[in-house]
Design a protein around this motif. Sequence first.
Motif, PDB file in Angstrom:
ATOM      1  N   VAL A   1       1.647  -0.080   2.646  1.00 30.92           N
ATOM      2  CA  VAL A   1       0.572   0.750   2.102  1.00 30.92           C
ATOM      3  C   VAL A   1      -0.652   0.606   2.998  1.00 30.92           C
ATOM      4  CG1 VAL A   1      -0.957   1.157   0.154  1.00 30.92           C
ATOM      5  CG2 VAL A   1       1.412   0.451  -0.245  1.00 30.92           C
ATOM      6  N   GLN A   2      -1.155   1.735   3.451  1.00 30.52           N
ATOM      7  CA  GLN A   2      -2.382   1.732   4.241  1.00 30.52           C
ATOM      8  C   GLN A   2      -3.447   2.524   3.511  1.00 30.52           C
ATOM      9  OE1 GLN A   2      -1.242   3.159   8.166  1.00 30.52           O
ATOM     10  NE2 GLN A   2      -1.097   1.045   8.891  1.00 30.52           N
ATOM     11  N   LEU A   3      -4.653   1.971   3.498  1.00 33.72           N
ATOM     12  CA  LEU A   3      -5.782   2.608   2.832  1.00 33.72           C
ATOM     13  C   LEU A   3      -6.869   2.876   3.859  1.00 33.72           C
ATOM     14  CD1 LEU A   3      -5.937   0.329  -0.335  1.00 33.72           C
ATOM     15  CD2 LEU A   3      -4.824   2.543  -0.117  1.00 33.72           C
ATOM     16  N   GLN A   4      -7.384   4.086   3.841  1.00 33.54           N
ATOM     17  CA  GLN A   4      -8.407   4.479   4.799  1.00 33.54           C
ATOM     18  C   GLN A   4      -9.621   4.982   4.043  1.00 33.54           C
ATOM     19  OE1 GLN A   4      -8.104   4.397   8.314  1.00 33.54           O
ATOM     20  NE2 GLN A   4     -10.259   4.973   8.403  1.00 33.54           N
ATOM     21  N   ALA A   5     -10.687   4.184   4.043  1.00 32.20           N
ATOM     22  CA  ALA A   5     -11.918   4.582   3.368  1.00 32.20           C
ATOM     23  C   ALA A   5     -12.799   5.387   4.301  1.00 32.20           C
ATOM     24  CB  ALA A   5     -12.662   3.342   2.879  1.00 32.20           C
ATOM     25  N   SER A   6     -13.513   6.346   3.718  1.00 34.81           N
ATOM     26  CA  SER A   6     -14.426   7.169   4.497  1.00 34.81           C
ATOM     27  C   SER A   6     -15.540   7.677   3.603  1.00 34.81           C
ATOM     28  CB  SER A   6     -13.671   8.342   5.130  1.00 34.81           C
ATOM     29  OG  SER A   6     -13.129   9.168   4.115  1.00 34.81           O
ATOM     30  N   GLY A   7     -16.536   8.319   4.222  1.00 33.10           N
ATOM     31  CA  GLY A   7     -17.602   8.932   3.441  1.00 33.10           C
ATOM     32  C   GLY A   7     -18.899   8.153   3.432  1.00 33.10           C
ATOM     33  N   GLY A   8     -18.913   6.981   4.026  1.00 31.11           N
ATOM     34  CA  GLY A   8     -20.140   6.216   4.091  1.00 31.11           C
ATOM     35  C   GLY A   8     -21.160   6.879   5.008  1.00 31.11           C
ATOM     36  N   GLY A   9     -22.371   6.395   4.946  1.00 32.89           N
ATOM     37  CA  GLY A   9     -23.418   6.936   5.791  1.00 32.89           C
ATOM     38  C   GLY A   9     -24.771   6.409   5.359  1.00 32.89           C
ATOM     39  N   ALA A  96      -9.257  -0.730  -2.615  1.00 35.59           N
ATOM     40  CA  ALA A  96      -8.162  -1.683  -2.732  1.00 35.59           C
ATOM     41  C   ALA A  96      -7.139  -1.172  -3.729  1.00 35.59           C
ATOM     42  CB  ALA A  96      -8.689  -3.046  -3.166  1.00 35.59           C
ATOM     43  N   GLY A  97      -5.892  -1.559  -3.509  1.00 34.83           N
ATOM     44  CA  GLY A  97      -4.807  -1.130  -4.375  1.00 34.83           C
ATOM     45  C   GLY A  97      -4.100  -2.311  -5.012  1.00 34.83           C
ATOM     46  N   ASN A 111      -3.495  -6.077  -3.846  1.00 32.76           N
ATOM     47  CA  ASN A 111      -2.531  -6.395  -2.803  1.00 32.76           C
ATOM     48  C   ASN A 111      -2.867  -5.746  -1.465  1.00 32.76           C
ATOM     49  OD1 ASN A 111      -1.015  -5.584  -5.599  1.00 32.76           O
ATOM     50  ND2 ASN A 111      -0.246  -7.525  -4.794  1.00 32.76           N
ATOM     51  N   TYR A 112      -3.575  -4.645  -1.517  1.00 37.27           N
ATOM     52  CA  TYR A 112      -3.829  -3.854  -0.312  1.00 37.27           C
ATOM     53  C   TYR A 112      -5.302  -3.504  -0.228  1.00 37.27           C
ATOM     54  CZ  TYR A 112       1.170  -3.389  -0.992  1.00 37.27           C
ATOM     55  OH  TYR A 112       2.497  -3.662  -1.196  1.00 37.27           O
ATOM     56  N   TRP A 113      -5.826  -3.544   1.014  1.00 42.15           N
ATOM     57  CA  TRP A 113      -7.246  -3.299   1.240  1.00 42.15           C
ATOM     58  C   TRP A 113      -7.445  -2.325   2.391  1.00 42.15           C
ATOM     59  CZ3 TRP A 113     -11.204  -5.427  -1.671  1.00 42.15           C
ATOM     60  CH2 TRP A 113     -10.817  -6.389  -2.618  1.00 42.15           C
ATOM     61  N   GLY A 114      -8.433  -1.464   2.233  1.00 41.31           N
ATOM     62  CA  GLY A 114      -8.845  -0.590   3.320  1.00 41.31           C
ATOM     63  C   GLY A 114      -9.810  -1.317   4.235  1.00 41.31           C
ATOM     64  N   GLN A 115     -10.241  -0.637   5.293  1.00 39.65           N
ATOM     65  CA  GLN A 115     -11.062  -1.280   6.312  1.00 39.65           C
ATOM     66  C   GLN A 115     -12.548  -1.281   5.985  1.00 39.65           C
ATOM     67  OE1 GLN A 115     -10.445   1.811   6.276  1.00 39.65           O
ATOM     68  NE2 GLN A 115     -12.193   2.842   7.162  1.00 39.65           N
ATOM     69  N   GLY A 116     -12.972  -0.517   5.006  1.00 38.06           N
ATOM     70  CA  GLY A 116     -14.372  -0.502   4.630  1.00 38.06           C
ATOM     71  C   GLY A 116     -15.154   0.625   5.267  1.00 38.06           C
TER      72      GLY A 116
END
Length: 123
Positions: A1-9, A96-97, A111-116
């Motif tokens: 499982v891969q998590l990709q966070a986005s939308g920050g700024g 996170a998932g 169990n699973y974390w995105g990169q932030g």
Amino acid sequence: VQLQASGGGSVQAGGSLRLSCAASVRTFSSFAMGWFRQAPGKEREFVAAISRSGRISNYAGSAKGRFTISRDNAKNTLYLQMNSLKPEDTAVYYCAGSTEVLGSTIQGEYNYWGQGTLVTVSS
């Protein structure tokens, strides 16, 4: 499982941002999901969580009434709508998932974390 966070700024106090977290998994609806954040010099903390179905959510006190967590299981995507942002919301936000049914406030249950993704709120 891969998590990709986005939308920050960067945003001014009082503004809004919507974070997204795209999951590369066939069974996204099998995972409860959460958002956590880590401010500079501080430990990572719970922000919000949502159940597998999306029907049950819970929030940290600091987020309640201003942030809304949601998910679109058809699009394998988790969201965090953040309104009325404050300078103290400045942090790296992580999705996170968890294989649990309900979203937990406890980091160790994920169990699973995105990169932030970095959110900066200026006064």
